[in-house]
Motif scaffolding. Structure first.
Motif, PDB file in Angstrom:
ATOM      1  N   ALA B  42       0.841  -1.196   0.000  1.00  0.00           N
ATOM      2  CA  ALA B  42       0.000   0.000   0.000  1.00  0.00           C
ATOM      3  C   ALA B  42       0.875   1.245   0.000  1.00  0.00           C
ATOM      4  O   ALA B  42       0.609   2.218  -0.709  1.00  0.00           O
ATOM      5  N   ARG B  43       1.951   1.193   0.782  1.00  0.00           N
ATOM      6  CA  ARG B  43       2.802   2.356   0.883  1.00  0.00           C
ATOM      7  C   ARG B  43       3.549   2.620  -0.416  1.00  0.00           C
ATOM      8  O   ARG B  43       3.885   3.768  -0.734  1.00  0.00           O
ATOM      9  N   ALA B  44       3.801   1.557  -1.163  1.00  0.00           N
ATOM     10  CA  ALA B  44       4.442   1.747  -2.458  1.00  0.00           C
ATOM     11  C   ALA B  44       3.537   2.559  -3.384  1.00  0.00           C
ATOM     12  O   ALA B  44       4.000   3.368  -4.180  1.00  0.00           O
ATOM     13  N   ALA B  45       2.233   2.358  -3.248  1.00  0.00           N
ATOM     14  CA  ALA B  45       1.286   3.070  -4.101  1.00  0.00           C
ATOM     15  C   ALA B  45       0.943   4.444  -3.542  1.00  0.00           C
ATOM     16  O   ALA B  45       0.586   5.353  -4.288  1.00  0.00           O
ATOM     17  N   LEU B  46       1.035   4.581  -2.226  1.00  0.00           N
ATOM     18  CA  LEU B  46       0.620   5.825  -1.567  1.00  0.00           C
ATOM     19  C   LEU B  46       1.427   5.942  -0.277  1.00  0.00           C
ATOM     20  O   LEU B  46       1.070   5.344   0.733  1.00  0.00           O
ATOM     21  N   PRO B  47       2.509   6.713  -0.321  1.00  0.00           N
ATOM     22  CA  PRO B  47       3.457   6.689   0.797  1.00  0.00           C
ATOM     23  C   PRO B  47       2.860   7.114   2.132  1.00  0.00           C
ATOM     24  O   PRO B  47       3.369   6.716   3.171  1.00  0.00           O
ATOM     25  N   GLU B  48       1.787   7.911   2.092  1.00  0.00           N
ATOM     26  CA  GLU B  48       1.272   8.400   3.376  1.00  0.00           C
ATOM     27  C   GLU B  48       0.159   7.540   3.956  1.00  0.00           C
ATOM     28  O   GLU B  48      -0.799   8.059   4.503  1.00  0.00           O
ATOM     29  N   VAL B  49       0.278   6.234   3.842  1.00  0.00           N
ATOM     30  CA  VAL B  49      -0.619   5.358   4.598  1.00  0.00           C
ATOM     31  C   VAL B  49       0.109   4.938   5.851  1.00  0.00           C
ATOM     32  O   VAL B  49       1.304   4.687   5.837  1.00  0.00           O
ATOM     33  N   SER B  50      -0.650   4.871   6.928  1.00  0.00           N
ATOM     34  CA  SER B  50      -0.033   4.454   8.180  1.00  0.00           C
ATOM     35  C   SER B  50      -0.350   2.996   8.429  1.00  0.00           C
ATOM     36  O   SER B  50      -1.311   2.427   7.918  1.00  0.00           O
ATOM     37  N   ARG B  51       0.496   2.407   9.268  1.00  0.00           N
ATOM     38  CA  ARG B  51       0.318   1.017   9.633  1.00  0.00           C
ATOM     39  C   ARG B  51      -1.051   0.812  10.286  1.00  0.00           C
ATOM     40  O   ARG B  51      -1.746  -0.162  10.011  1.00  0.00           O
ATOM     41  N   ALA B  52      -1.439   1.743  11.141  1.00  0.00           N
ATOM     42  CA  ALA B  52      -2.713   1.594  11.859  1.00  0.00           C
ATOM     43  C   ALA B  52      -3.875   1.504  10.887  1.00  0.00           C
ATOM     44  O   ALA B  52      -4.791   0.705  11.074  1.00  0.00           O
ATOM     45  N   THR B  53      -3.836   2.302   9.841  1.00  0.00           N
ATOM     46  CA  THR B  53      -4.918   2.271   8.869  1.00  0.00           C
ATOM     47  C   THR B  53      -4.976   0.928   8.159  1.00  0.00           C
ATOM     48  O   THR B  53      -6.058   0.400   7.899  1.00  0.00           O
ATOM     49  N   VAL B  54      -3.812   0.366   7.885  1.00  0.00           N
ATOM     50  CA  VAL B  54      -3.805  -0.952   7.255  1.00  0.00           C
ATOM     51  C   VAL B  54      -4.473  -1.968   8.173  1.00  0.00           C
ATOM     52  O   VAL B  54      -5.362  -2.724   7.756  1.00  0.00           O
ATOM     53  N   TYR B  55      -4.078  -1.974   9.432  1.00  0.00           N
ATOM     54  CA  TYR B  55      -4.680  -2.926  10.368  1.00  0.00           C
ATOM     55  C   TYR B  55      -6.181  -2.668  10.517  1.00  0.00           C
ATOM     56  O   TYR B  55      -6.989  -3.598  10.488  1.00  0.00           O
ATOM     57  N   ASN B  56      -6.553  -1.407  10.687  1.00  0.00           N
ATOM     58  CA  ASN B  56      -7.974  -1.088  10.813  1.00  0.00           C
ATOM     59  C   ASN B  56      -8.756  -1.590   9.608  1.00  0.00           C
ATOM     60  O   ASN B  56      -9.803  -2.234   9.745  1.00  0.00           O
ATOM     61  N   THR B  57      -8.234  -1.284   8.444  1.00  0.00           N
ATOM     62  CA  THR B  57      -8.950  -1.613   7.216  1.00  0.00           C
ATOM     63  C   THR B  57      -9.053  -3.117   7.022  1.00  0.00           C
ATOM     64  O   THR B  57     -10.120  -3.648   6.680  1.00  0.00           O
ATOM     65  N   LEU B  58      -7.950  -3.815   7.268  1.00  0.00           N
ATOM     66  CA  LEU B  58      -7.993  -5.274   7.122  1.00  0.00           C
ATOM     67  C   LEU B  58      -9.027  -5.866   8.075  1.00  0.00           C
ATOM     68  O   LEU B  58      -9.821  -6.735   7.688  1.00  0.00           O
ATOM     69  N   ASN B  59      -9.045  -5.383   9.313  1.00  0.00           N
ATOM     70  CA  ASN B  59     -10.011  -5.922  10.272  1.00  0.00           C
ATOM     71  C   ASN B  59     -11.445  -5.644   9.834  1.00  0.00           C
ATOM     72  O   ASN B  59     -12.331  -6.479  10.003  1.00  0.00           O
TER      73      ASN B  59
END
Lengths: 138, 138
Positions: B42-59
């Motif tokens: 995700a960060r490769a496509a959009l550097p300003e994503v945070s880890r927390a957002t990834v976890y939130n979104t996956l959940n």
DNA sequence: CTCCGGACATCGAATCGTTCTAAGTTAGGC
DNA sequence: GCCTAACTTAGAACGATTCGATGTCCGGAG
């Protein structure tokens, strides 16, 4: 089969006090303990066991093939003294586990998609009796 | 079926830039990513994503039934966009996973030992082709 | 008996994956 | 163009596990 501690001694494994209480903690009625639960039980029998020793010992027992390590959805590994091939009923609400016999109706051809199959483990996702009774299983 | 992002939009899910790149990271060729791998993609496509957002979104996607969460022996959860009932080939050396069809020869009686069975998941422990070729599979 | 070496155990710090928190940003209805 | 709720953020916190340094015990050689 002989009890775990006997088998371990027969292998020439040095059976120290700490290792003994850890092994004994595994041979109770509840057969799917997490490392921390093993630690609590071991410490009840012998207060001078450390958490690190419990982890070390459990890992050794797994490497020796005397315990099965099961990765559980909650992130804590469980240790199962039943090393025969078998399957598990897992409650999706409380996480409780129960062994079920492996009748292994169809261990498929030894090769699948280029993978060399070593063993099969079936997980039955379920509600346990307690959660069926008490819980809104929504 | 329509792509993930379309289904999400149709549900009225607010499709922000972050959520879009996370969803897109899941729809590639490698279908068993760990959270951290999703984060990297995700960060490769959009550097300003945070880890927390990834976890939130996956959940959230798991809760919505758009992803399957698989607990892996190495302790890191994997996320599988294939939500149809299916099984897994897992390499015991490198941890690689492959989906296999669920022909479900015998979903047993809906009750077992008082447990109310919801679903069955078979794990085939195996050596993957790469590990058979390159590795001392001792 | 005593010393030595190696195996074992211990404590606490470190690490890893994941979740929480508090504060900042954004989108869309009014 | 606001207001509010939903979303995102960085970093702290967390729980499970491992690591590293140090201390202890045991059995055998001298």
């Amino acid at each position: 089969m002989e009890p775990l501690v006997v088998r371990l001694r027969d292998r020439g494994w040095r059976l120290t006090a700490q290792r003994r209480v850890i092994a004994e903690a595994m041979t109770g009625e509840h057969t799917h303990l997490a490392a921390d639960e093993v630690f609590e039980r071991a410490r009840a029998a012998l207060p001078e066991v450390s958490r690190a020793t419990v982890y070390n010992t459990l890992n050794q027992l797994v490497a020796m093939g005397e315990l099965l390590e099961i990765s559980h959805a909650d992130g804590r590994k469980r240790y199962d003294p039943n090393v025969a091939e078998h399957h598990h009923l897992v409650c999706v609400r409380c996480g409780d586990m129960l062994d079920v016999e492996a009748d292994d109706p169809d261990l498929p051809d030894h090769q699948q998609h280029g993978f060399e199959v070593l063993g099969v483990e079936v997980t039955f996702w379920a509600y346990c009796p307690d959660c069926v009774r008490t819980g809104a299983n929504a």
